[in-house]
Write a protein that holds these residues in place. Structure first.
Motif, mmCIF file in Angstrom:
data_model
loop_
_atom_site.group_PDB
_atom_site.id
_atom_site.type_symbol
_atom_site.label_atom_id
_atom_site.label_comp_id
_atom_site.label_asym_id
_atom_site.label_seq_id
_atom_site.Cartn_x
_atom_site.Cartn_y
_atom_site.Cartn_z
ATOM 1 N N LEU A 195 -72.827 71.768 9.063
ATOM 2 C CA LEU A 195 -74.053 72.493 9.374
ATOM 3 C C LEU A 195 -74.739 71.990 10.630
ATOM 4 N N ASN A 196 -74.617 70.695 10.900
ATOM 5 C CA ASN A 196 -75.262 70.111 12.075
ATOM 6 C C ASN A 196 -74.308 69.140 12.760
ATOM 7 N N SER A 197 -74.343 69.102 14.055
ATOM 8 C CA SER A 197 -73.408 68.263 14.813
ATOM 9 C C SER A 197 -73.692 66.777 14.643
ATOM 10 N N TRP A 198 -74.930 66.417 14.275
ATOM 11 C CA TRP A 198 -75.267 65.005 14.164
ATOM 12 C C TRP A 198 -74.956 64.413 12.792
ATOM 13 N N LEU A 199 -74.657 65.247 11.790
ATOM 14 C CA LEU A 199 -74.391 64.727 10.446
ATOM 15 C C LEU A 199 -73.131 63.856 10.359
ATOM 16 N N PRO A 200 -72.034 64.213 11.065
ATOM 17 C CA PRO A 200 -70.875 63.305 11.019
ATOM 18 C C PRO A 200 -71.196 61.898 11.516
ATOM 19 N N TYR A 201 -72.107 61.798 12.492
ATOM 20 C CA TYR A 201 -72.481 60.472 12.980
ATOM 21 C C TYR A 201 -73.261 59.700 11.916
ATOM 22 N N CYS A 202 -74.064 60.421 11.138
ATOM 23 C CA CYS A 202 -74.745 59.783 10.007
ATOM 24 C C CYS A 202 -73.731 59.255 8.998
ATOM 25 N N SER A 203 -72.684 60.055 8.758
ATOM 26 C CA SER A 203 -71.633 59.623 7.829
ATOM 27 C C SER A 203 -70.935 58.363 8.341
ATOM 28 N N MET A 204 -70.693 58.304 9.658
ATOM 29 C CA MET A 204 -70.069 57.110 10.233
ATOM 30 C C MET A 204 -70.927 55.881 9.983
ATOM 31 N N VAL A 205 -72.219 56.002 10.236
ATOM 32 C CA VAL A 205 -73.125 54.867 10.024
ATOM 33 C C VAL A 205 -73.133 54.452 8.554
ATOM 34 N N LEU A 206 -73.149 55.429 7.646
ATOM 35 C CA LEU A 206 -73.161 55.124 6.219
ATOM 36 C C LEU A 206 -71.878 54.421 5.784
ATOM 37 N N ILE A 207 -70.747 54.806 6.365
ATOM 38 C CA ILE A 207 -69.480 54.152 6.037
ATOM 39 C C ILE A 207 -69.541 52.672 6.415
ATOM 40 N N PHE A 208 -70.055 52.385 7.596
ATOM 41 C CA PHE A 208 -70.149 50.992 8.023
ATOM 42 C C PHE A 208 -71.146 50.215 7.159
#
Length: 502
Positions: free
Chosen positions: A365-378
């Motif tokens: 839905l939003n281009s910035w959400l995958p980056y949030c997922s990356m941060v959460l993984i770390f």
């Protein structure tokens, strides 16, 4: 610099013990867990070529997936066998010799791995994974016991964390060597899978230079002179008569009390809550969702725009994060108790899993959400490594008396390998049927373990084993009774001097 680290640097031979035992210990486990991802396509191709060459049969996709799952899972079965063998094996040969002999499982397995492509034999990989599993099953118990017994009591908390650090380093090494510039190629992948043999050889060459466990020399072999010599080599030339006196008192008690079997530990009501603690802690480590995070990491990185060819390097970043977190745990373990690290770690992981489920489900839905997922993984990897992964492996040695310790380690190791096997089998099914919602299952285990430790496991900083047992009794309805004191006394059989940190 923290005081514990300064004191550790004053014992250089203890550091040598950590390195020499770790390279053939939990390092092997971490390496074998992470290394199979990179050469998976080449191994599956070897399966097909083996069947075509021998039977003129091309495998269908579901058959390849079945054989691949079996190859991955057989490692856990080998680990389970090794955990069952390690008790009698280590009692017979001792910690040091037991670890030395255990390396031959890995060396034989490495030879099979290296020859598998040359001989077009997929079966060699299966047998090698089984042998690697047996090696890891024994070392998963021998490594912690040897390191802890060679370490002064004041440093056992910080040294215990190195067990998980070696595991994280093994995972990172498997990821780094698996990139295509090194050994992750069609030509070199057998050497990638055979690397376990070289680390086993490194331990074979270095461990004989170090002394055996002082407590094993004194309590099992009755070698007082050898124990004193080992203590001076490990801890320096100071007066170690107090430590030897404690070992002699412990030996005097244990001469009249045999070591308890696994069945006796399970049936003994005096250690019922310690037993439940081990089951909950080691089960939750396997079901906390860290495997699912590693599985989905490539998909998250793709959605964030990372090129396909760069995905293995992004995975190395996760490995670096886990190693950094393990070092962080190493630095703070003297200031923060293990109970706090476990509770905070699991509850923060639970919150992270909820957010990760949301961001993964909505990432289109939003281009910035995958980056949030990356941060959460770390974040998830960090708190796993500096919390549950950092403190759980050495837990049995901290809450059980010597009479129960071997049985406790056997139960813990068997539990870990059993549930690692189960996770390996059911995880693909969970992904296919539940998708991102599979994280919610792991969420339950994170919350359950965090709450259990919070309300059922005592704070045990600088307490003796007797005091820890009394704290368990007090928390579970036996507070202030003579029964509680008697239970603690009988459980420890008079061992009042063994200090530990939880």
């Amino acid at each position: 610099m923290p005081q514990d680290i300064t004191q550790l640097l004053d014992c250089p031979l203890v550091i040598a013990v950590i390195l020499a035992s770790g390279v053939g210990g939990t390092f092997q486990y971490g390496y074998s867990i992470s290394v199979m991802t990179s050469p998976s396509a080449f191994i599956k191709d070897l399966m097909n070529r083996t069947c075509v060459q021998r039977y003129n049969v091309h495998l269908e996709q579901w058959q390849v997936s079945l054989f691949w799952s079996f190859t991955v899972a057989i490692y856990s079965f080998g680990g389970f066998l090794g955990s069952l063998l390690c008790g009698s094996f280590l009692s017979k040969y001792g910690r040091k010799k037991g670890m030395l002999y255990n390396n031959f499982w890995a060396i034989f397995g490495a030879v099979l791995m290296i020859l598998s492509q040359l001989t077009t034999s997929y079966e060699m990989i299966v047998v090698a994974r089984l042998l690697y599993g047996i090696n890891a099953g024994v070392s998963f118990v021998a490594h912690p016991m040897y390191v802890i017994e060679c370490t002064p009591k004041r440093l056992r908390g910080i040294v215990g964390v190195t067990i998980a650090t070696c595991m994280s380093l093994g995972k990172l090494t498997g990821q780094v060597l698996g990139i295509r510039e090194l050994l992750g190629t069609e030509k070199n992948w057998p050497w990638l899978l055979g690397f376990n043999g070289f680390t086993a050889l490194a331990q074979l060459l270095t461990l004989p230079l170090l002394p055996d466990s002082p407590s094993f020399l004194l309590q099992e072999k009755g070698d007082r002179q050898g124990c004193e010599k080992a203590l001076k080599r490990l801890w320096g030339d100071g007066d170690h008569s107090g430590a030897m006196e404690e070992m002699m008192e412990e030996k005097a008690v244990l001469q009249n009390v045999r070591s308890h079997s696994v069945l006796e530990l399970i049936q003994d009501r005096r250690v019922r809550w310690q037993f439940i603690t081990i089951l909950v802690a080691f089960t939750s480590v396997q079901f906390c969702g860290i495997g699912a995070v590693y599985f989905y990491s490539f998909e998250v990185f793709r959605a964030a725009g990372i090129p396909e060819v760069s995905l293995p390097y992004a995975a190395v970043g996760i490995g670096l994060c886990e190693l950094f977190a393990s070092f962080t745990c190493f630095l703070v373990i003297g200031k923060i108790t293990r109970k706090v690290l476990m509770v905070r770690g699991y509850l923060i992981m639970a919150a992270t899993l909820i957010l990760l489920t949301v961001t993964l489900s909505l990432q289109t839905l939003n281009s910035w959400l995958p980056y949030c997922s990356m941060v959460l993984i770390f974040i998830l990897v960090f708190f796993f490594a500096c919390g549950p992964a950092g403190v759980t492996p050495s837990l049995p040695g901290h809450i059980f008396s010597p009479a129960f310790k071997t049985a406790a380690y056997t139960i813990a190791a068997s539990n870990s390998w059993t549930f690692l096997f189960i996770v390996g089998i059911i995880f693909p099914l969970l992904v296919d049927n539940l998708g991102y919602c599979c994280f919610l299952i792991f969420l339950f285990f994170c919350i359950a373990c965090g709450v259990f430790v919070k309300f059922n496991v005592p704070e045990t900083n600088n307490l003796t084993i007797m005091e820890i047992t009394a704290e368990f009794d007090r928390m579970h309805g036996k507070s202030g009774t003579a029964c509680s004191k008697t239970s603690a006394h009988n459980n420890l059989n008079g061992i009042k001097t063994q200090e530990t940190r939880f």
